[in-house]
Design an enzyme around this catalytic site. Structure first.
Site, PDB file in Angstrom:
ATOM      1  N   LYS A  59      -5.358 -70.603 112.106  1.00 14.40           N
ATOM      2  CA  LYS A  59      -6.648 -70.149 112.651  1.00 14.40           C
ATOM      3  C   LYS A  59      -7.794 -70.854 111.922  1.00 14.40           C
ATOM      4  CE  LYS A  59      -6.406 -66.146 109.556  1.00 14.40           C
ATOM      5  NZ  LYS A  59      -5.937 -64.750 109.468  1.00 14.40           N
ATOM      6  N   ARG A 154      -7.318 -51.942 110.750  1.00 18.54           N
ATOM      7  CA  ARG A 154      -8.058 -52.995 111.447  1.00 18.54           C
ATOM      8  C   ARG A 154      -7.513 -53.035 112.873  1.00 18.54           C
ATOM      9  NH1 ARG A 154      -8.260 -58.672 108.246  1.00 18.54           N
ATOM     10  NH2 ARG A 154      -6.279 -58.750 109.342  1.00 18.54           N
ATOM     11  N   TYR A 278     -34.995 -75.371  92.062  1.00 20.35           N
ATOM     12  CA  TYR A 278     -35.743 -74.215  92.555  1.00 20.35           C
ATOM     13  C   TYR A 278     -35.550 -73.016  91.635  1.00 20.35           C
ATOM     14  CZ  TYR A 278     -36.268 -76.602  97.057  1.00 20.35           C
ATOM     15  OH  TYR A 278     -36.587 -77.473  98.057  1.00 20.35           O
ATOM     16  N   MET A 326     -30.243 -77.214  99.377  1.00 20.50           N
ATOM     17  CA  MET A 326     -29.631 -77.419 100.681  1.00 20.50           C
ATOM     18  C   MET A 326     -28.758 -78.668 100.715  1.00 20.50           C
ATOM     19  SD  MET A 326     -31.399 -77.803 104.448  1.00 20.50           S
ATOM     20  CE  MET A 326     -32.113 -76.171 104.513  1.00 20.50           C
TER      21      MET A 326
HETATM   22  C1  LIG Z   1      -4.835 -64.668 108.638  1.00 23.69           C
HETATM   23  C2  LIG Z   1      -3.607 -63.869 108.840  1.00 23.69           C
HETATM   24  C3  LIG Z   1      -2.439 -64.170 108.111  1.00 23.69           C
HETATM   25  C4  LIG Z   1      -2.425 -65.177 106.987  1.00 23.69           C
HETATM   26  O1  LIG Z   1      -3.019 -64.587 105.866  1.00 23.69           O
HETATM   27  P1  LIG Z   1      -3.117 -65.373 104.457  1.00 23.69           P
HETATM   28  O2  LIG Z   1      -3.668 -64.368 103.532  1.00 23.69           O
HETATM   29  O3  LIG Z   1      -4.047 -66.522 104.688  1.00 23.69           O
HETATM   30  O4  LIG Z   1      -1.747 -65.813 104.146  1.00 23.69           O
HETATM   31  C5  LIG Z   1      -1.285 -63.472 108.428  1.00 23.69           C
HETATM   32  N1  LIG Z   1      -1.278 -62.510 109.391  1.00 23.69           N
HETATM   33  C6  LIG Z   1      -2.392 -62.174 110.066  1.00 23.69           C
HETATM   34  C7  LIG Z   1      -2.324 -61.113 111.086  1.00 23.69           C
HETATM   35  C8  LIG Z   1      -3.589 -62.837 109.820  1.00 23.69           C
HETATM   36  O5  LIG Z   1      -4.692 -62.500 110.492  1.00 23.69           O
END
Ligand SMILES: *Cc1c(COP(=O)(O)O)cnc(C)c1O
Length: 382
Positions: A59, A154, A278, A326
């Site tokens: 992802k 979640r 800054y 920046m």
């Molecule tokens: C992102 C994600 C993972 C991977 O998690 P890491 O901590 O990066 O290994 C696994 N399962 C789900 C459902 C996720 O959203």
């Protein structure tokens, strides 16, 4: 008046036509993706849980490393896992033929068309998604993953709903098979609530008697909770050389898959009492030389990093000074008295763990990897 002494050579001596063929010099900042590191990290994940199959999580553009490079590095994984439909389609275009899991499932009923066309396996975490499947005729039934909320709150069904939802899915003409999954809130630490053992117990209770494949472990669980058994693991950050918890990536045998590198573009000599940048947050207590580096928060370097954040200068450890701007930041040149414009600066990567930099900015390696800005030049190494 002493003008045009002849010492300074005028710059505009090239005819315009010649200037046009000069290569455009990019900013010296570059984010390098290391394909072989990703391969080695995948091997480490598989070794940690022998016999399990692997969903390599890609992802967020493979945690900022580039989807196509990740696909190449993870060609031996059993499947790829992500949340973006356009990116999943891209994986098919690039030739990925093994399973693809959509970890948030469909967001809208119209996504089902994409699931079918690209042969994607959705996670089903909400009853609304069951309804979408029921009202949509599908000519090629889908493999789906039933997500169970075992305490993270979640995504997922409550344990008490799982039996009913499982049987509802299994009996749908649009569903070919159902796997079971959950996600851990605290696999990187012990003694917190809800802890891994409690989540496992909830999962076992919810799924008792169901004959299905199981996927449980993220990176932290893969590396640190070896007692967990599942048919599949879902490692993400560890594949990119990020540490999922408090332990360092190096001690976990992981290699950094991204190096963020730039150069010194200016130097300044400070007297005692002079300040930098800054807010004048850093004030020299003695004479010193500093270097200005082409990298700032608009590149994805964290603005919350403060004086003392480690940086490598020609491979030698030094420190950030004052506030990150920046487009640039300041570093201490004291460890290398000969340092000058052009010296190589590593912001994180080989020799400097991304998690160490992140800790100085109150964040985690994940966020830094994912946050490299679009303007930063990219390079890939095998
Ligand atoms: C992102 C994600 C993972 C991977 O998690 P890491 O901590 O990066 O290994 C696994 N399962 C789900 C459902 C996720 O959203």
């Amino acid at each position: 008046m002493a003008r045009a002494s002849g010492k300074i050579r005028p710059i505009a001596v090239y005819p315009i036509s010649f200037l046009r063929i000069l290569p455009l010099m990019p900013r010296p900042l570059v984010a390098i993706t290391h394909v072989s590191a990703m391969q080695a990290n995948l091997a480490a994940a598989r070794k940690a849980v022998p016999g399990a199959r692997t969903w390599a999580v890609v992802k967020a553009d493979a945690y900022g490393h580039g989807l196509s490079h990740a696909m190449r590095a993870f060609e031996t994984a059993d499947g790829l896992s992500l949340v973006e439909f356009d990116r999943a389609a891209r994986l098919r275009e690039l030739g990925w033929q093994k399973p693809i899991m959509m970890m948030q499932g469909m967001y809208d009923v119209s996504d089902i068309e994409h699931l079918v066309r690209d042969d994607l396996q959705p996670v089903i975490h909400h009853v609304e998604q069951c309804r979408m499947l029921e009202i949509t005729p599908i000519n090629r039934p889908l493999v789906v993953h039933l997500k169970i909320n075992t305490g993270m709150n979640r995504l997922g069904f409550m344990p008490s709903q799982v039996g009913e939802i499982y049987h509802r899915l299994v009996s749908m003409p649009s569903v070919r098979s159902v796997s079971l999954m959950t996600h851990f809130a605290n696999a990187d630490s012990n003694g917190t609530m809800p802890d891994v053992a409690a989540q496992i117990a909830a999962f076992a209770h919810a799924t008792a008697g169901l004959d299905a494949e199981v996927s449980l472990s993220n990176s932290a669980a893969t590396l640190l909770q070896r007692q967990i058994r599942g048919d599949w693991i879902r490692p993400g950050v560890m594949l990119y050389g990020g540490a999922p918890g408090m332990q360092s990536a190096l001690s976990l045998g992981l290699q950094p898959a991204m190096t963020l590198q730039s150069r010194v573009i200016a130097t300044q000599s400070l007297r005692a009492g002079d300040s930098v940048g800054y807010g004048s947050l850093f004030i020299a207590d003695q004479p010193m030389r500093i270097g200005i580096v082409a990298c700032g928060y608009a590149d994805g370097y964290p603005r919350l990093a403060s004086t003392g954040t480690p940086v490598l200068l020609n491979g030698v450890r030094t420190r950030l000074l004052g506030r990150v701007s920046m487009d640039m930041l300041a570093i201490d040149l004291s460890p290398l008295p000969d340092a000058d414009v052009g010296c190589e600066v590593t912001l994180w990567g080989e020799g400097l763990p991304i998690d160490e930099v992140a800790a100085h900015a109150g964040t985690i390696g994940y966020e830094l990897m994912c946050g490299i800005a679009a303007r930063v030049r990219r390079e890939v190494r095998d």
